[in-house]
Scaffold this active site. Structure first.
Site, PDB file in Angstrom:
ATOM      1  N   GLU A 159      -5.107   1.625   2.507  1.00 39.98           N
ATOM      2  CA  GLU A 159      -5.036   0.439   3.372  1.00 39.98           C
ATOM      3  C   GLU A 159      -5.248   0.807   4.823  1.00 39.98           C
ATOM      4  O   GLU A 159      -5.852   0.044   5.589  1.00 39.98           O
ATOM      5  CB  GLU A 159      -3.676  -0.259   3.195  1.00 39.98           C
ATOM      6  CG  GLU A 159      -3.554  -1.597   3.902  1.00 39.98           C
ATOM      7  CD  GLU A 159      -3.044  -1.509   5.347  1.00 39.98           C
ATOM      8  OE1 GLU A 159      -3.084  -2.530   6.060  1.00 39.98           O
ATOM      9  OE2 GLU A 159      -2.605  -0.416   5.764  1.00 39.98           O
ATOM     10  N   GLU A 160      -4.748   1.969   5.226  1.00 38.57           N
ATOM     11  CA  GLU A 160      -4.790   2.344   6.638  1.00 38.57           C
ATOM     12  C   GLU A 160      -6.186   2.765   7.101  1.00 38.57           C
ATOM     13  O   GLU A 160      -6.401   2.972   8.295  1.00 38.57           O
ATOM     14  CB  GLU A 160      -3.792   3.480   6.908  1.00 38.57           C
ATOM     15  CG  GLU A 160      -2.329   3.139   6.626  1.00 38.57           C
ATOM     16  CD  GLU A 160      -1.736   2.153   7.615  1.00 38.57           C
ATOM     17  OE1 GLU A 160      -2.474   1.665   8.493  1.00 38.57           O
ATOM     18  OE2 GLU A 160      -0.530   1.858   7.498  1.00 38.57           O
ATOM     19  N   HIS A 166       0.834  -1.205   0.000  1.00 42.29           N
ATOM     20  CA  HIS A 166       0.000   0.000   0.000  1.00 42.29           C
ATOM     21  C   HIS A 166       0.865   1.251   0.000  1.00 42.29           C
ATOM     22  O   HIS A 166       1.965   1.273   0.564  1.00 42.29           O
ATOM     23  CB  HIS A 166      -0.984  -0.003   1.173  1.00 42.29           C
ATOM     24  CG  HIS A 166      -0.380  -0.032   2.540  1.00 42.29           C
ATOM     25  ND1 HIS A 166      -0.005   1.110   3.214  1.00 42.29           N
ATOM     26  CD2 HIS A 166      -0.100  -1.061   3.386  1.00 42.29           C
ATOM     27  CE1 HIS A 166       0.470   0.789   4.408  1.00 42.29           C
ATOM     28  NE2 HIS A 166       0.433  -0.523   4.541  1.00 42.29           N
ATOM     29  N   HIS A 189       3.293   2.754  12.735  1.00 39.44           N
ATOM     30  CA  HIS A 189       2.404   3.703  13.427  1.00 39.44           C
ATOM     31  C   HIS A 189       3.072   4.324  14.657  1.00 39.44           C
ATOM     32  O   HIS A 189       2.390   4.783  15.571  1.00 39.44           O
ATOM     33  CB  HIS A 189       1.092   3.025  13.849  1.00 39.44           C
ATOM     34  CG  HIS A 189       0.331   2.404  12.731  1.00 39.44           C
ATOM     35  ND1 HIS A 189      -0.952   1.909  12.884  1.00 39.44           N
ATOM     36  CD2 HIS A 189       0.658   2.184  11.428  1.00 39.44           C
ATOM     37  CE1 HIS A 189      -1.378   1.407  11.725  1.00 39.44           C
ATOM     38  NE2 HIS A 189      -0.409   1.566  10.831  1.00 39.44           N
ATOM     39  N   ASP A 210      -0.156   4.300   1.152  1.00 38.95           N
ATOM     40  CA  ASP A 210      -0.523   5.300   2.156  1.00 38.95           C
ATOM     41  C   ASP A 210       0.152   5.032   3.489  1.00 38.95           C
ATOM     42  O   ASP A 210       0.617   3.925   3.774  1.00 38.95           O
ATOM     43  CB  ASP A 210      -2.043   5.353   2.337  1.00 38.95           C
ATOM     44  CG  ASP A 210      -2.644   4.016   2.744  1.00 38.95           C
ATOM     45  OD1 ASP A 210      -2.229   2.974   2.192  1.00 38.95           O
ATOM     46  OD2 ASP A 210      -3.526   3.994   3.625  1.00 38.95           O
TER      47      ASP A 210
END
Length: 389
Positions: A149-150, A85, A360, A87
């Site tokens: 995706e997030e 992904h 994250h 993002d």
């Protein structure tokens, strides 16, 4: 004619310098178009056929599909899909000690937003395939770069629902410390909303207290939680049963007023094999006594699009191939990825450089010790699944 790509570290630097945050909050959400165009240019320079796909119902988000080794008609059978992904999550500026969008090398680590999760994976792919000879491929190689995706996983959902591709195998390059992952739980998050009837607390019978009804609802849901633990079990997981969590509750506005509204936010993490439709039926069945006793006062609404559990069976021959290549047994994890959707297209494992522990996090980084093993692994995967002559 192939164009020369920048060195690996410069590819990485450019990816990190191109913001592509996805967030439910529109004030934080960003288009990934600039990053997709960057990747498209690089893959085109290497001789890949490039397709950019707008993802419907998003805030100007795109997927990219790059392919090489197909026939003149753009067709091919089997082969390998490498997916990831584009993002990242938002960042907390006050907790970062470095610029999130400037790749910083320190103490044999590369710091920046997306270094581990997971924009950097595309730098690894580009570096590994920069010298690929398409004429020597007997099966195609596909690269998929997805959006959102997030948040909603809209990019992977759209790709899986609309593609005609059927590769032999897919790898999603999420940070697994190069340990192959073959299964994870799913995730659903719902809001349980109760609408009561307000009134003065001195005469409870003149109103309908939403908190009382929510108490009944939670009692029913706790019974369902026990049922899930007793009925569904997978010993491969550290927590071998579906979990249910009550994460947020809000209701009422004064001690002397009958509560008119109450809202509970909850999530369930189902095991692979427990379908989303089965889970919805169990939820509806559990809350049916409350709904029947208080018609029209209870609703169940999705907070986020649900993600099913995912599993690639241990006896699948692709699992054996990857375990042999790596000398590592496959694992299961508790976090979610796009694998349930890519698995609809072809057998899928999750395998990539970097640690999920850095995902994250402020000052996100990837250890540079992953560079050579990842470059070697991608080369081995292409050799095996695309069968270079």
């Amino acid at each position: 004619m192939k164009m020369k790509l920048p060195p690996f570290i410069e590819l990485y630097r450019a990816l990190i310098a191109t913001p592509s945050i996805s967030a439910a909050d529109s004030a934080l959400d960003q288009s990934n178009e600039a990053l997709i165009n960057l990747l498209a240019g690089w893959f085109a320079d290497l001789g890949f056929r490039v397709e950019i796909q707008p993802v419907p119902d998003t805030r100007h988000k795109f997927n990219l599909l790059a392919s090489i080794g197909e026939n003149e008609n753009g067709e091919g059978h089997g082969g390998l899909l490498l997916a990831g992904h584009t993002d990242t999550v938002p960042y907390d500026e006050g907790r970062w000690t470095r610029d999130p969008f400037t790749l910083t090398e320190h103490d044999h680590k590369l710091y920046g937003l997306g270094t581990a999760d997971m924009k950097g994976f595309f730098a690894f792919i580009l570096d590994a395939v920069r010298d690929i000879d398409a004429s020597k491929l007997t099966k195609p190689l596909y690269i998929l770069a997805t959006a959102d995706e997030e948040t909603t996983m809209a990019g992977a959902r759209y790709f899986a629902a609309n593609t005609q591709l059927r590769p032999d195998f897919a790898i999603i390059g999420e940070p697994t410390s190069l340990q192959p992952v073959r299964a994870h739980k799913g995730h659903i998050s719902n809001a349980i909303r109760i609408t009561g009837q307000s009134g003065h607390s001195s005469d409870p019978a003149r109103g309908v207290n939403a908190i009382d009804l929510m108490h009944e609802s939670i009692t029913q849901l706790m019974a369902l939680r026990t049922t899930l633990q007793e009925r569904y079990h997978n010993p491969a997981f550290t927590i071998p049963y579906p979990t249910m969590n009550f994460g947020h509750i809000n209701g009422g506005d004064a001690a002397n007023r009958i509560c008119a509204c109450c809202e509970l936010h909850m999530d369930i993490r189902p095991l692979p094999g427990l379908t989303l439709s089965d889970l919805n039926e169990l939820m509806t069945e559990a809350l049916e006594p409350v709904s029947q006793r208080w018609p029209g006062r209870l609703s169940i609404d999705e907070l986020h699009p649900p993600i099913p559990g995912y599993e690639c069976p241990t006896d699948h021959h692709m699992v054996g191939v990857i375990e042999k290549l790596l000398g590592e047994r496959t694992a299961v994890v508790n976090y979610c990825t796009e694998a349930p959707f890519i698995q609809q297209v072809c057998p899928t494992l999750v395998l990539g450089p970097g640690s999920i522990n850095q995902a994250h996090q402020p000052d996100e980084f990837i250890d540079m010790a992953f560079i050579e093993p990842t470059r070697e692994l991608i080369g081995q995967l292409v050799d095996h699944f695309c069968q270079q002559k």
